[in-house]
Design an enzyme around this catalytic site. Sequence first.
Site, PDB file in Angstrom:
ATOM      1  N   SER A 142       0.962  -1.219   0.024  1.00 13.72           N
ATOM      2  CA  SER A 142      -0.065  -0.051  -0.014  1.00 13.72           C
ATOM      3  C   SER A 142       0.785   1.306   0.126  1.00 13.72           C
ATOM      4  O   SER A 142       1.976   1.264   0.519  1.00 13.72           O
ATOM      5  CB  SER A 142      -0.993   0.086   1.268  1.00 13.72           C
ATOM      6  N   TYR A 155      -3.390   0.539   9.579  1.00 15.07           N
ATOM      7  CA  TYR A 155      -3.268  -0.295   8.091  1.00 15.07           C
ATOM      8  C   TYR A 155      -1.769  -0.019   7.609  1.00 15.07           C
ATOM      9  O   TYR A 155      -1.366  -1.035   7.157  1.00 15.07           O
ATOM     10  CB  TYR A 155      -4.249   0.418   7.234  1.00 15.07           C
ATOM     11  N   LYS A 159       1.172  -2.976   7.056  1.00 17.53           N
ATOM     12  CA  LYS A 159       1.734  -3.331   5.519  1.00 17.53           C
ATOM     13  C   LYS A 159       3.138  -3.013   5.511  1.00 17.53           C
ATOM     14  O   LYS A 159       3.753  -3.329   4.424  1.00 17.53           O
ATOM     15  CB  LYS A 159       0.724  -2.585   4.747  1.00 17.53           C
TER      16      LYS A 159
END
Length: 251
Positions: A142, A155, A159
Site C-alpha cells: 500500500s 493499516y 503493511k
Amino acid sequence: MTDLSGKTALITGSARGIGRAIALRYASRGANVVVNYAGNKDAAMATAADVERLGGRAITVQANVAVVADIHRLFNEAAARFGEIDIAVANAGVELIGIDFVDITEEQFDRLFTINTKGTFFTLQTAARRVADNGRILYVGSTTTAVPVAREGLYGSSKIAPRYAVEVLAQELADRGVTVNTILPTAIEGAGVFTEFDPDHPVRQFVSRPGRIGRRMGTVEDVADAAEYFASDLAAWVSGQTLLVTGGSFQ
C-alpha cells in the site's frame, strides 16, 4: 506480449479485487492459476471459471493466510495439481482506515497484524522455499507505507514490515535467480474498501487533484500491468524493488 505458457502462478486473495485482476492477467498470458480465497467460495469459483475461459487451467484453494498451516497446505495443493510453482503473489490482506491513532483498539491491531503482517510474512517465507529457480515473488502492499496518511496509522503499520522482508529475500534468493519485488497501489477502484462506495466519497476529491495522470483513481488493471511486468522476462534482473502505481502522485 508476456508469455507465461506452462508456468503456474499462486495468488493469495485472488477471488476478487486486485488479486482477481492479476489472476486473469496471468491466465491471459498462458499461466495456470491457483485461486486462493478465505471465505467467498462463489467468487473464487467465478474467478477460476474466467481463468479457464481465457485458456488457462485453474484450481481454487480455501486457505486463511492468518493460519500458517493453511499457507503450507495452499502451496502443497498447488504443487500437487501443477507441479512447480513459478510465480507467487502475496496479495491477501484487509483494510481498516479512517481511525485516529489514539482510538485504535487491541482487537483491531491483532486482526490487521495477524493477516497483513504475519500472514504475508509467512506467505513470503513459504514462497521463498517453494518457488522454482528463476521464479517470481511479488508483494502487493500500500502507498500508505511510502507516505504517511492521517487516520491510516494501523493499516499502514501492518503493511510496512513485509516491504522490508521483500528486500531481504531479494538478496537471499539472488543465487537462485528468484526475483522478489513490491507493488504499492494507490486507492484502487473495485478493490478493498473501494469495492463498493459512494461516488461522492471524499477519496474522489483527493485523487482528482493535480499531479495524477487522468486525475482518477487507480484500477485493478493498472496493478495487473505492474504484476505482469514483474512476472515477465523483462524483469529478470529487477529485484528488491518497490513500484508505486499511483499515476505520478506520491500517494
